[in-house]
Design an enzyme around this catalytic site. Structure first.
Site, short mmCIF file in Angstrom:
data_model
loop_
_atom_site.label_atom_id
_atom_site.label_comp_id
_atom_site.label_asym_id
_atom_site.label_seq_id
_atom_site.Cartn_x
_atom_site.Cartn_y
_atom_site.Cartn_z
N CYS A 75 24.37 18.31 5.66
CA CYS A 75 25.19 17.59 4.69
C CYS A 75 26.67 17.76 5.01
CB CYS A 75 24.83 18.05 3.27
SG CYS A 75 25.27 16.80 2.05
N HIS A 84 19.50 17.17 3.10
CA HIS A 84 19.28 18.62 3.12
C HIS A 84 17.83 18.91 3.53
CE1 HIS A 84 22.98 20.09 1.14
NE2 HIS A 84 22.96 18.91 0.52
N GLU A 115 16.51 21.54 4.37
CA GLU A 115 16.02 22.87 3.97
C GLU A 115 15.08 22.82 2.77
OE1 GLU A 115 19.15 21.81 3.77
OE2 GLU A 115 20.28 22.67 2.10
N1 GLN Z 1 31.09 17.55 -0.26
C1 GLN Z 1 30.30 16.66 0.53
C2 GLN Z 1 29.97 15.39 -0.23
O1 GLN Z 1 30.04 15.36 -1.42
C3 GLN Z 1 29.05 17.34 1.03
C4 GLN Z 1 28.10 17.73 -0.06
C5 GLN Z 1 27.03 18.70 0.38
O2 GLN Z 1 27.14 19.35 1.41
N2 GLN Z 1 25.98 18.85 -0.39
O3 GLN Z 1 29.61 14.41 0.34
#
Ligand code: GLN
Length: 547
Positions: A381, A507, A509
């Protein structure tokens, strides 16, 4: 009709209730009983989505996009089920639902009270999960510790359930801690007696008491708890501290918890088959060569902030017959003192998710280090956004490329909000959450990892790869290897000229399971294990030892 098991905690918090609940689920599932799980969180936030990871640890995201407590991750990993928003209930949700009903006039001018209005709303959540999941057993973890002010409506609702659905269909399990006194070398039961008294005061008599302890619990202690707390002897179950959380289901099964629950709830069950778990725990306990991974993040002081990431790395390492040694690198330290010693010895670098500008430049430096030194890099992400920013800085020969989250006026907004997101200001509701489909480009590392062309993974972010820069970055060697079905959103990117530099906007994970690691994690560790760095010598071939 579903049966209900309520699990409460006594004496101290963090006693291991979540793992106990996950383990009860595992034990029942091993007997072919269908289960679902619910977590009740007493705080007034509607969900943990807006809470700092320092307050709450990781926010676990379900496939339908609920932002939930990290315990749900343990339930999913242990029981191997996918839960939904119905599995996560907070006081904030309950109160806002009750107040919304009051505003609509649903209560016809009545006085709205904790009992019955709030408790009825809570019980509806129990029953809704039972109906939707059609599980034979719904296990409900009451967050917090018995005696907390906020937890009272949940306990009262749990108490009423025995009357609502029949005495034989509800089971109360209390998890407590037995402290040990060094001076007298004794394990003490008094705090347990007190917390059981507290439960009884509100009308709940536990059926089973699970006793956590760092020390052996003698038969005498068990008898004492049985006598004073009025539970059957076989229902006082010791749970000593074990070296891996995955051993807990085996310990509880060994102590007869499975049969006890079956008997008490009158369930029809198949013979228990825990062979997979036994196999898994045996593997985990076998000494394995380490793979050194540097996790460069901003919340590294609190390991729980990356709970699922850590578990997914362990699953992946286990697949390769390795053990993962995690080196936690606070990203800010790379910004200031430029200490690369951990990165120098790491066989792989992982940049996990996160929000806000703190530590970003340090993460970018870690990505530069991985790219230039050809060290396997895995971005999750925010870790993908960092990888794109870093690559753009390299390609454009400028320090200006950035995400507009960190520099709203950058001349190179390589990561940006989508047009339709720009006007939304309420931070609670603008995120892309939960499962989205992703098409993988044949031949890419991502497609090779998954072995299929369409995958669903969970998201939790606001910002996206800016398509304006796609051509230029692709020409320079970035492969946009995962795309949304309409081709507009970049979900995975990787570098062509690098052994393994892959990052995903989702994500991965959250979908990793002990015996079924997420494919990207698996291949990241697969790439890292063959990297030999400072201080990480390759093992000597056996033949070299022969004289
Ligand atoms: N801050 C980034 C976004 O909002 C990544 C978010 C995250 O890593 N969950 O896109």
């Amino acid at each position: 009709m579903s049966r209900y098991i309520f699990v409460t905690g006594g004496v101290v918090s963090s006693v291991g209730k979540g793992i106990t609940v996950a383990s009860i689920g595992t034990i029942l599932k091993s007997r072919q009983i269908t289960v679902s799980v619910q977590k009740l969180d007493p705080y007034l936030n509607v969900d943990p989505g807006t809470m700092s990871p320092y307050q709450h640890g990781e926010v676990f995201v379900t496939q339908d996009g609920a932002e939930t407590d990290l315990d749900l991750g343990n339930y999913e990993r242990f029981i191997d089920i996918n839960l939904t928003a119905d599995s996560s209930v907070t006081s904030g949700q309950i109160y806002s639902a009750v107040i919304a009903k009051e505003r609509r006039g649903d209560f016809l001018g009545g006085t709205i009270q904790v009992v019955p209005h709030v408790t009825t709303e809570i019980k509806e959540r129990f029953k809704r999960l039972a109906e939707k999941s059609k599980a034979e057993v719904v296990i409900i973890e009451v967050g917090g510790t018995v005696g907390d002010i906020e937890g009272q409506p949940f306990l009262e609702a749990a108490r009423q359930m025995r009357n609502d659905v029949g005495r034989d269909n509800v089971l109360y399990v209390h998890v407590t801690l037995l402290p040990h006194l060094n001076s007298t070398q004794e394990v003490k039961t008094k705090p347990t007696q007190h917390s059981v008294n507290e439960l009884r005061r509100i009308g709940i008599q536990p059926d089973i008491i699970i006793c956590r302890s760092d020390y052996d619990i003698s038969q005498e202690i068990r008898n004492k708890i049985s006598l004073f707390c009025d539970v059957e002897r076989r229902a006082v179950i010791p749970l000593p501290t074990v070296s891996t959380i995955y051993e807990v289901p085996l310990v509880l099964e060994e102590e007869g918890l499975g049969q006890l629950v079956i008997d008490k709830l009158g369930l029809k069950a198949a013979k228990s088959d825990m062979s997979q778990w036994q196999e898994l725990v045996k593997l985990i306990k076998t000494p394995r060569e380490p793979v050194n991974i540097a996790l460069v993040g901003k919340y590294v002081e609190l390991k729980d902030a990356y709970f699922s990431v850590r578990e997914a790395l362990k699953h992946a390492a286990l697949y390769h017959g390795r053990d993962v040694t995690l080196h936690w690198v606070p990203s800010e330290t790379l910004e200031t003192d430029g200490d690369y010693s951990v990165l120098r010895s790491a066989q792989g670098i992982l940049v996990p998710g996160g929000f806000g500008i703190r530590g970003i430049e340090g993460m970018i430096k870690a990505a530069t280090y991985a790219r230039e030194n050809k060290i396997p890099y895995f971005g999750l992400c925010l870790g993908m956004q960092v990888m794109v920013v870093e690559f753009a800085r390299h390609v454009f020969g400028s320090n200006e490329p950035n995400s507009t989250e960190f520099n709203p006026t950058t001349p190179y907004p390589v990561i940006d909000l989508l047009l339709e997101q720009r006007d939304k200001e309420n931070k609670g509701g603008t995120m892309r959450l939960g499962n989205y489909p992703c098409h993988l480009v044949p031949g890419s590392r991502a497609a090779t990892a998954y072995g299929q062309s369409l995958v669903y993974e969970r998201h939790r972010h606001r910002y996206e790869f800016n398509n304006k820069y796609r051509d230029q970055l692709e020409k320079a060697g970035m492969v946009c290897s995962g795309l949304s079905p309409d081709g507009k959103l970049v979900e995975v990117c990787e570098l062509a000229d690098h052994p393994w530099m892959v990052a995903s906007q989702f994500h991965p994970e959250f979908t990793s399971r002990p015996a079924r690691p997420n494919p990207l994690f698996r291949d990241f560790i697969g790439a890292a294990k063959n990297v030999f760095r400072e201080g990480a010598q390759p093992p000597l071939p056996l033949s070299s030892l022969e004289v």
